[in-house]
Write a protein that holds these residues in place. Structure first.
Motif, PDB file in Angstrom:
ATOM      1  N   SER A 188       0.815  -1.214   0.000  1.00 24.90           N
ATOM      2  CA  SER A 188       0.000   0.000   0.000  1.00 24.90           C
ATOM      3  C   SER A 188       0.849   1.264   0.000  1.00 24.90           C
ATOM      4  CB  SER A 188      -0.916   0.022   1.226  1.00 24.90           C
ATOM      5  OG  SER A 188      -1.847  -1.016   1.140  1.00 24.90           O
ATOM      6  N   HIS A 193      -5.758  -7.735  -3.861  1.00 18.15           N
ATOM      7  CA  HIS A 193      -6.401  -7.290  -2.616  1.00 18.15           C
ATOM      8  C   HIS A 193      -7.053  -8.475  -1.911  1.00 18.15           C
ATOM      9  CE1 HIS A 193      -6.544  -2.826  -2.363  1.00 18.15           C
ATOM     10  NE2 HIS A 193      -6.259  -2.900  -3.657  1.00 18.15           N
ATOM     11  N   ASP A 247      -5.889   0.837   5.946  1.00 15.79           N
ATOM     12  CA  ASP A 247      -5.032   0.673   4.778  1.00 15.79           C
ATOM     13  C   ASP A 247      -5.467   1.615   3.655  1.00 15.79           C
ATOM     14  OD1 ASP A 247      -3.014  -0.634   3.170  1.00 15.79           O
ATOM     15  OD2 ASP A 247      -4.649  -1.709   2.182  1.00 15.79           O
ATOM     16  N   GLU A 248      -6.764   1.691   3.406  1.00 17.55           N
ATOM     17  CA  GLU A 248      -7.261   2.591   2.360  1.00 17.55           C
ATOM     18  C   GLU A 248      -7.052   4.054   2.761  1.00 17.55           C
ATOM     19  OE1 GLU A 248      -8.217   1.729  -0.752  1.00 17.55           O
ATOM     20  OE2 GLU A 248      -7.644  -0.284  -0.128  1.00 17.55           O
ATOM     21  N   GLN A 250      -3.539   4.971   2.054  1.00 18.23           N
ATOM     22  CA  GLN A 250      -3.265   5.174   0.630  1.00 18.23           C
ATOM     23  C   GLN A 250      -3.616   6.585   0.154  1.00 18.23           C
ATOM     24  OE1 GLN A 250      -4.401   2.062  -2.137  1.00 18.23           O
ATOM     25  NE2 GLN A 250      -4.241   0.549  -0.503  1.00 18.23           N
TER      26      GLN A 250
END
Length: 171
Positions: free
Chosen positions: A31, A80, A123-124, A127
């Motif tokens: 990531s 993913h 995690d997103e 990013q």
């Protein structure tokens, strides 16, 4: 335990987290890659998939076609799914240890899934701060589904392991 720390118990409870933490570090590493670097790792795999599609379907997929882009997109989403499937599989054991006194399969499943989904959200979010990357709610869903699949696989391995241990102790 009466005031005395049981080192063996502590080490066992730390050790069961090591595989999950390793998977989380790998996910974080991927990531953290800039968009171009991330694509350069998935494009060779996408090209391998395209090569196999062309070979078995007797077609040619142009690099500039929508089909090429679709295959690359699917390869990335499969990445993913697989990362989080591995995470889900490794989360069963530590949550089983946490719930050891009152073993409830649904509690272990629920805690493992919530933990994995929370990690997917973080995690997103992470990013959002990586060059060329963005946070994507759909990816959280794909990650969570992968984690659930991994948790189910982890339960199967755990169930088999418990049966093997019973057989060994019985003989």
């Amino acid at each position: 335990m009466t005031g005395k720390i049981n080192i063996k118990w502590v080490l066992k409870h730390i050790a069961v987290w090591i595989p999950a933490v390793c998977i989380m570090v790998i996910i974080f590493y991927f990531s953290s890659m800039k968009a171009d670097d991330s694509s350069s790792t998935s494009i060779p795999l996408a090209e391998l998939v395209i090569e196999k599609i062309e070979q078995y379907m007797d077609i040619i997929i142009d690099i500039n076609s929508e089909s090429y882009g679709l295959v690359h997109h699917c390869v990335r989403k499969a990445g993913h799914f697989l990362e989080y499937m591995a995470l889900g599989c490794t989360l069963v054991l530590p949550f089983a240890f946490i719930c050891a006194e009152n073993f409830y399969r649904l509690r272990i499943l629920f805690c493992s899934e919530v933990f994995a989904a929370f990690y997917a959200c973080t995690d997103e979010f992470h990013q959002l701060f990586v060059e060329g990357r963005d946070g994507n709610f759909i990816d959280v869903g794909i990650d969570s589904l992968g984690a659930f699949t991994g948790i189910c696989i982890g339960f199967i391995f755990w169930w088999i392991g418990k049966k093997v241990v019973k057989l060994v102790h019985k003989n």
